[in-house]
Design a protein around this motif. Structure first.
Motif, PDB file in Angstrom:
ATOM      1  N   LEU A 114       4.164   2.716  -0.010  1.00 18.00           N
ATOM      2  CA  LEU A 114       4.238   3.757   1.016  1.00 18.00           C
ATOM      3  C   LEU A 114       2.878   3.955   1.691  1.00 18.00           C
ATOM      4  O   LEU A 114       2.809   4.295   2.868  1.00 18.00           O
ATOM      5  N   GLN A 115       1.795   3.694   0.972  1.00 14.56           N
ATOM      6  CA  GLN A 115       0.466   3.860   1.542  1.00 14.56           C
ATOM      7  C   GLN A 115       0.189   2.831   2.643  1.00 14.56           C
ATOM      8  O   GLN A 115      -0.749   2.994   3.412  1.00 14.56           O
ATOM      9  N   ASP A 116       0.996   1.770   2.718  1.00 13.55           N
ATOM     10  CA  ASP A 116       0.817   0.759   3.756  1.00 13.55           C
ATOM     11  C   ASP A 116       1.255   1.254   5.135  1.00 13.55           C
ATOM     12  O   ASP A 116       0.891   0.660   6.145  1.00 13.55           O
ATOM     13  N   PHE A 117       2.026   2.321   5.190  1.00 16.64           N
ATOM     14  CA  PHE A 117       2.585   2.796   6.452  1.00 16.64           C
ATOM     15  C   PHE A 117       1.774   3.963   6.984  1.00 16.64           C
ATOM     16  O   PHE A 117       0.887   4.487   6.320  1.00 16.64           O
ATOM     17  N   SER A 118       2.083   4.406   8.191  1.00 15.04           N
ATOM     18  CA  SER A 118       1.309   5.463   8.845  1.00 15.04           C
ATOM     19  C   SER A 118       1.481   6.796   8.125  1.00 15.04           C
ATOM     20  O   SER A 118       2.454   7.027   7.414  1.00 15.04           O
ATOM     21  N   GLY A 119       0.515   7.667   8.351  1.00 11.53           N
ATOM     22  CA  GLY A 119       0.567   9.001   7.746  1.00 11.53           C
ATOM     23  C   GLY A 119       1.786   9.783   8.211  1.00 11.53           C
ATOM     24  O   GLY A 119       2.373  10.549   7.438  1.00 11.53           O
ATOM     25  N   TYR A 120       2.171   9.610   9.465  1.00  9.70           N
ATOM     26  CA  TYR A 120       3.356  10.298   9.979  1.00  9.70           C
ATOM     27  C   TYR A 120       4.595   9.917   9.178  1.00  9.70           C
ATOM     28  O   TYR A 120       5.360  10.774   8.767  1.00  9.70           O
ATOM     29  N   LEU A 121       4.787   8.625   8.959  1.00  6.63           N
ATOM     30  CA  LEU A 121       5.960   8.168   8.222  1.00  6.63           C
ATOM     31  C   LEU A 121       5.905   8.629   6.772  1.00  6.63           C
ATOM     32  O   LEU A 121       6.920   9.044   6.213  1.00  6.63           O
ATOM     33  N   ARG A 122       4.732   8.599   6.146  1.00  6.85           N
ATOM     34  CA  ARG A 122       4.606   9.066   4.756  1.00  6.85           C
ATOM     35  C   ARG A 122       4.985  10.530   4.639  1.00  6.85           C
ATOM     36  O   ARG A 122       5.747  10.917   3.755  1.00  6.85           O
ATOM     37  N   ARG A 123       4.432  11.371   5.533  1.00  3.79           N
ATOM     38  CA  ARG A 123       4.752  12.810   5.485  1.00  3.79           C
ATOM     39  C   ARG A 123       6.235  13.054   5.722  1.00  3.79           C
ATOM     40  O   ARG A 123       6.849  13.898   5.088  1.00  3.79           O
ATOM     41  N   ARG A 124       6.810  12.307   6.637  1.00  8.03           N
ATOM     42  CA  ARG A 124       8.229  12.483   6.980  1.00  8.03           C
ATOM     43  C   ARG A 124       9.132  12.106   5.808  1.00  8.03           C
ATOM     44  O   ARG A 124      10.095  12.799   5.525  1.00  8.03           O
TER      45      ARG A 124
END
Length: 175
Positions: A114-124
């Protein structure tokens, strides 16, 4: 000029015909299954089919009957759909650009985190409302429902560091 109007009308008639299976697929998704993963797609598919149908009808009617104001509406609607599609593609690209996976030793597939993706996607994804929908979707799959239901929060799932093959291995060991 009349030939170009007829070409516009023919192309839009084809788009009207092609929108019918899209709408039908959305209705089939709404009626046919109780899988929560599929239920997420039913309304976007139906709305997309209806938009294609309406824009195609406007172009078809405006092209064959040479109604100028309807052709103007058709062009504006088509431009809006193209711009929105471009924005959607750009947004998806920006959110997932770093999520390309990384190789792990002795594995033939890439490992994703999950850390590979953007902060927006992680928070969502980590919000409790969204995680409940994702967990419900995962638990309805026939591959590994008992594994998917054991994580009460999104963070528990992401901290488990499961490889994609672990679920399959646990099923093979049980049988």
């Amino acid at each position: 000029m009349p030939l170009s109007n007829n070409v516009i009308g023919c192309i839009n008639f084809i788009s009207v015909l092609l929108s019918i299976p899209v709408i039908g697929a959305g209705i089939w998704l709404a009626m046919g299954t109780v899988n929560s993963c599929v239920k997420l797609l039913q309304w976007p598919v139906i709305i997309l089919g209806i938009l294609i149908l309406l824009v195609g009808l406007a172009g078809f009617i405006g092209g064959f009957w040479r109604i100028t104001w309807l052709l103007v509406i058709y062009l504006i609607a088509m431009l809006a759909l193209i711009v929105l599609l471009g924005i959607l593609v750009g947004f998806i690209y920006m959110v997932t650009i770093r999520g390309s996976g990384h190789p792990e030793p002795n594995r033939a597939y890439l490992e994703y985190s999950l850390q590979d993706f953007s902060g927006y996607l992680r928070r969502r994804v980590q919000r409790s409302y969204k995680w409940d929908r994702i967990r419900t979707c995962l638990s309805t799959t026939s591959l590994c429902p008992e594994l998917n239901q054991s994580f009460s929060t999104a963070q528990d799932f992401f901290n488990a560091r499961l490889s994609p093959i672990q679920c399959v291995n646990s099923l093979i060991e049980e049988n």
